[in-house]
Design a protein around this motif. Structure first.
Motif, PDB file in Angstrom:
ATOM      1  N   ALA A  89     -30.089 -60.950 -84.107  1.00 27.27           N
ATOM      2  CA  ALA A  89     -31.356 -61.730 -84.240  1.00 27.27           C
ATOM      3  C   ALA A  89     -31.524 -62.880 -83.501  1.00 27.27           C
ATOM      4  CB  ALA A  89     -31.469 -62.173 -85.953  1.00 27.27           C
ATOM      5  N   VAL A  90     -30.501 -63.670 -83.330  1.00 30.40           N
ATOM      6  CA  VAL A  90     -30.694 -64.576 -82.256  1.00 30.40           C
ATOM      7  C   VAL A  90     -31.050 -64.214 -80.654  1.00 30.40           C
ATOM      8  CG1 VAL A  90     -29.149 -66.415 -80.918  1.00 30.40           C
ATOM      9  CG2 VAL A  90     -28.901 -65.972 -83.291  1.00 30.40           C
ATOM     10  N   LEU A  91     -30.351 -63.096 -80.472  1.00 30.94           N
ATOM     11  CA  LEU A  91     -30.674 -62.716 -79.051  1.00 30.94           C
ATOM     12  C   LEU A  91     -32.020 -62.076 -78.789  1.00 30.94           C
ATOM     13  CD1 LEU A  91     -27.315 -60.856 -78.419  1.00 30.94           C
ATOM     14  CD2 LEU A  91     -27.845 -62.920 -77.524  1.00 30.94           C
ATOM     15  N   GLN A  92     -32.547 -61.458 -80.136  1.00 31.89           N
ATOM     16  CA  GLN A  92     -34.054 -60.767 -80.095  1.00 31.89           C
ATOM     17  C   GLN A  92     -34.870 -62.011 -80.139  1.00 31.89           C
ATOM     18  OE1 GLN A  92     -34.671 -57.597 -79.987  1.00 31.89           O
ATOM     19  NE2 GLN A  92     -36.622 -58.493 -79.399  1.00 31.89           N
ATOM     20  N   GLN A  93     -34.651 -63.056 -80.826  1.00 33.87           N
ATOM     21  CA  GLN A  93     -35.523 -64.380 -80.781  1.00 33.87           C
ATOM     22  C   GLN A  93     -35.437 -64.888 -79.567  1.00 33.87           C
ATOM     23  OE1 GLN A  93     -34.527 -67.494 -83.630  1.00 33.87           O
ATOM     24  NE2 GLN A  93     -35.408 -69.042 -82.240  1.00 33.87           N
TER      25      GLN A  93
END
Length: 204
Positions: free
Chosen positions: A91-95
């Motif tokens: 989720a962090v990388l996608q954000q």
């Protein structure tokens, strides 16, 4: 009466300058209460370590290649153990990808191909424009980032779990965040706010 009007004008003017200062030096908040960065305080490059930063193991000792991606999307090593990453990392990388940040990997592991293979199996390679995976001091990795990206070190933000790497890389002028239990949204936010604070100090 004239004295009162002058006093009132001074009071209003001072208050307006105070709010202007607050707007300049305080991170903006989105409707959910989370800080958001302005273009002037966003890092040009965000770099992550791998071991005990994006995943909870040393790739050269704690897992056994070759790795296999099953139809359910899970990755297993040759002993049948599942190879896991920290829960909030995708989720962090996608954000960060959605928000247009440039991302890099800086790992000093000797298991270079295994690290690259896991990134591929986890479907993370699409997020990273820069990748430096090899043994040695992290300053060497950042020298390559500087050369390839043409960005000054002061425009970089780095997350790593080892204090020695934080000490070495921070001397270059990079904003460094010590990661204790893997990257999370909270850790990311703390890093972005630390970078913004350092950037504002540098502009003073």
């Amino acid at each position: 009466m004239q004295f009162f009007l002058c006093f009132l004008f001074t009071l209003v003017f001072s208050a307006s300058k105070l709010f202007e200062t607050d707007a300049q030096f305080c991170p903006r908040k989105n409707p959910d209460g989370e800080s958001t960065m302005t273009e002037e305080t966003k890092p040009g490059l965000i770099v992550f370590d791998l071991d005990y930063t994006l995943w909870p193991f040393w790739v050269d000792t704690h897992v056994s290649p070759p790795f296999t991606l099953k139809s359910n999307g899970k990755v297993f090593d040759s002993t049948g153990d599942q190879v896991k990453y920290y829960p909030e990392v995708p989720a962090v990388l996608q954000q960060l990808h959605n928000e247009g940040y440039k991302l890099g990997i800086a790992s000093r592991t000797g298991s270079i191909e295994d690290g690259k293979e896991l990134m591929k199996l986890f479907d993370w390679k699409k997020y990273f424009e820069f990748s430096e995976i090899y043994p040695g001091k992290k300053t060497n990795h950042f020298s390559r980032f500087h050369e390839k990206s043409k960005l000054p070190y002061s425009e970089m933000l780095f997350f790593d779990d080892e204090h020695r790497n934080i000490v070495d890389v921070s001397k270059l002028g990079v904003t460094c965040i010590l990661v204790e239990n893997g990257v999370t949204k909270k850790v990311l936010q703390e890093g972005l706010e630390a970078f913004a604070k350092n950037k504002r100090k540098g502009n003073c």
